[in-house]
Write a protein that holds these residues in place. Sequence first.
Motif, short mmCIF file in Angstrom:
data_model
loop_
_atom_site.label_atom_id
_atom_site.label_comp_id
_atom_site.label_asym_id
_atom_site.label_seq_id
_atom_site.Cartn_x
_atom_site.Cartn_y
_atom_site.Cartn_z
N LEU A 1 44.73 35.71 -10.76
CA LEU A 1 45.46 35.63 -9.59
C LEU A 1 45.30 33.82 -8.44
O LEU A 1 44.15 33.67 -9.71
CB LEU A 1 44.77 37.08 -8.49
N PRO A 2 46.61 33.72 -7.98
CA PRO A 2 46.49 32.38 -6.94
C PRO A 2 45.24 32.37 -6.61
O PRO A 2 44.77 31.68 -6.32
CB PRO A 2 47.47 32.43 -6.60
N GLU A 3 44.92 33.46 -5.76
CA GLU A 3 43.65 33.91 -4.67
C GLU A 3 41.97 33.00 -5.57
O GLU A 3 41.46 32.44 -4.67
CB GLU A 3 43.34 34.76 -4.05
N GLU A 4 41.91 32.91 -6.90
CA GLU A 4 40.96 33.56 -7.93
C GLU A 4 40.67 31.45 -8.33
O GLU A 4 39.34 31.36 -8.72
CB GLU A 4 40.94 34.05 -8.90
N LEU A 5 41.83 31.61 -8.30
CA LEU A 5 41.88 29.89 -8.89
C LEU A 5 41.60 28.75 -7.19
O LEU A 5 41.73 28.72 -6.42
CB LEU A 5 43.48 29.45 -9.37
N PRO A 6 40.32 27.95 -8.30
CA PRO A 6 40.36 26.92 -7.35
C PRO A 6 41.98 25.53 -6.67
O PRO A 6 42.97 25.89 -7.54
CB PRO A 6 39.42 25.34 -7.61
N LYS A 7 42.09 24.83 -5.98
CA LYS A 7 43.55 24.14 -5.46
C LYS A 7 43.98 23.19 -6.33
O LYS A 7 42.90 22.99 -7.65
CB LYS A 7 43.13 23.58 -4.16
N GLU A 8 44.69 22.82 -6.66
CA GLU A 8 45.11 21.84 -7.38
C GLU A 8 44.55 20.40 -7.17
O GLU A 8 44.12 20.01 -8.13
CB GLU A 8 46.51 21.40 -7.48
N ARG A 9 43.92 20.34 -6.28
CA ARG A 9 43.18 18.83 -6.33
C ARG A 9 41.46 18.56 -7.18
O ARG A 9 41.37 17.99 -7.38
CB ARG A 9 42.75 19.11 -4.60
N THR A 10 40.90 20.60 -7.04
CA THR A 10 39.74 20.56 -6.91
C THR A 10 40.05 20.17 -8.62
O THR A 10 39.12 20.19 -9.65
CB THR A 10 39.70 21.99 -6.74
N ILE A 11 40.86 21.74 -9.89
CA ILE A 11 41.47 20.84 -10.53
C ILE A 11 41.58 19.53 -11.14
O ILE A 11 41.09 19.39 -12.12
CB ILE A 11 42.43 22.21 -10.92
N ASN A 12 42.31 19.09 -10.15
CA ASN A 12 42.27 17.69 -11.04
C ASN A 12 41.11 16.71 -11.07
O ASN A 12 41.18 15.76 -11.39
CB ASN A 12 43.50 16.71 -9.76
N ASP A 13 40.20 16.99 -10.31
CA ASP A 13 39.03 16.75 -9.83
C ASP A 13 38.28 16.88 -11.58
O ASP A 13 37.21 16.49 -12.22
CB ASP A 13 38.51 16.29 -9.06
N ILE A 14 38.07 18.26 -11.88
CA ILE A 14 37.22 18.54 -12.66
C ILE A 14 37.87 17.87 -14.04
O ILE A 14 37.10 17.78 -14.84
CB ILE A 14 37.73 20.44 -12.90
N LEU A 15 39.37 18.22 -14.39
CA LEU A 15 40.05 17.21 -15.64
C LEU A 15 39.32 16.11 -15.37
O LEU A 15 38.88 15.47 -16.57
CB LEU A 15 41.11 17.46 -15.07
N ASN A 16 39.49 14.99 -14.90
CA ASN A 16 39.56 13.71 -14.20
C ASN A 16 37.75 13.50 -14.99
O ASN A 16 37.45 13.08 -15.80
CB ASN A 16 39.13 12.96 -12.93
N ARG A 17 36.99 13.93 -13.99
CA ARG A 17 35.29 14.21 -14.82
C ARG A 17 35.32 14.85 -15.86
O ARG A 17 34.49 14.37 -17.10
CB ARG A 17 35.11 15.42 -13.66
N LEU A 18 36.08 15.46 -16.91
CA LEU A 18 36.19 15.60 -17.93
C LEU A 18 36.26 14.75 -19.11
O LEU A 18 36.80 15.14 -20.38
CB LEU A 18 36.04 17.08 -18.59
N GLY A 19 37.33 13.19 -18.26
CA GLY A 19 38.08 12.91 -19.20
C GLY A 19 39.22 12.94 -19.65
O GLY A 19 39.56 11.72 -20.17
N TYR A 20 39.84 14.13 -18.69
CA TYR A 20 41.24 13.95 -18.68
C TYR A 20 42.38 12.94 -18.15
O TYR A 20 42.14 13.24 -17.53
CB TYR A 20 42.14 15.47 -19.40
N ARG A 21 42.84 11.61 -18.90
CA ARG A 21 43.87 11.42 -17.50
C ARG A 21 44.81 11.33 -18.85
O ARG A 21 45.12 11.37 -19.63
CB ARG A 21 43.33 9.65 -18.33
N LEU A 22 46.35 11.45 -17.71
CA LEU A 22 47.90 11.29 -17.94
C LEU A 22 48.02 9.49 -18.92
O LEU A 22 47.33 8.89 -18.13
CB LEU A 22 48.67 11.32 -17.00
N ARG A 23 48.15 9.76 -19.96
CA ARG A 23 48.26 8.33 -20.28
C ARG A 23 49.98 8.43 -20.92
O ARG A 23 50.54 9.74 -21.40
CB ARG A 23 47.57 7.91 -21.57
N ARG A 24 50.31 7.08 -20.90
CA ARG A 24 51.63 7.18 -21.84
C ARG A 24 51.37 7.26 -23.25
O ARG A 24 51.31 7.57 -23.92
CB ARG A 24 52.25 5.69 -21.63
N VAL A 25 52.57 8.09 -23.48
CA VAL A 25 53.42 8.61 -25.14
C VAL A 25 52.79 7.76 -26.19
O VAL A 25 53.64 6.36 -25.93
CB VAL A 25 53.90 10.02 -25.02
#
Length: 63
Positions: free
Chosen positions: A21-45
């Motif tokens: 449910l949307p209420e159960e998930l963190p906001k986009e910014r928080t998910i972005n911070d978590i992904l960055n912390r885990l080392g995921y980056r958007l890179r050019r293919v």
Amino acid sequence: MYTRITAKGVRKKLIEEKGWLPEELPKERTINDILNRLGYRLRRVQKTKPQKKFLKQTLSLKT
């Protein structure tokens, strides 16, 4: 290899495919911070990089 996906896309997929449910998930910014912390980056293919221009070699005929 890898799927290029944004934090917005991750949140959307969790809602659509995993049934969160949307209420159960963190906001986009928080998910972005978590992904960055885990080392995921958007890179050019790799395949979209422009290729170097090579001069076409011509065969010279010997007479």
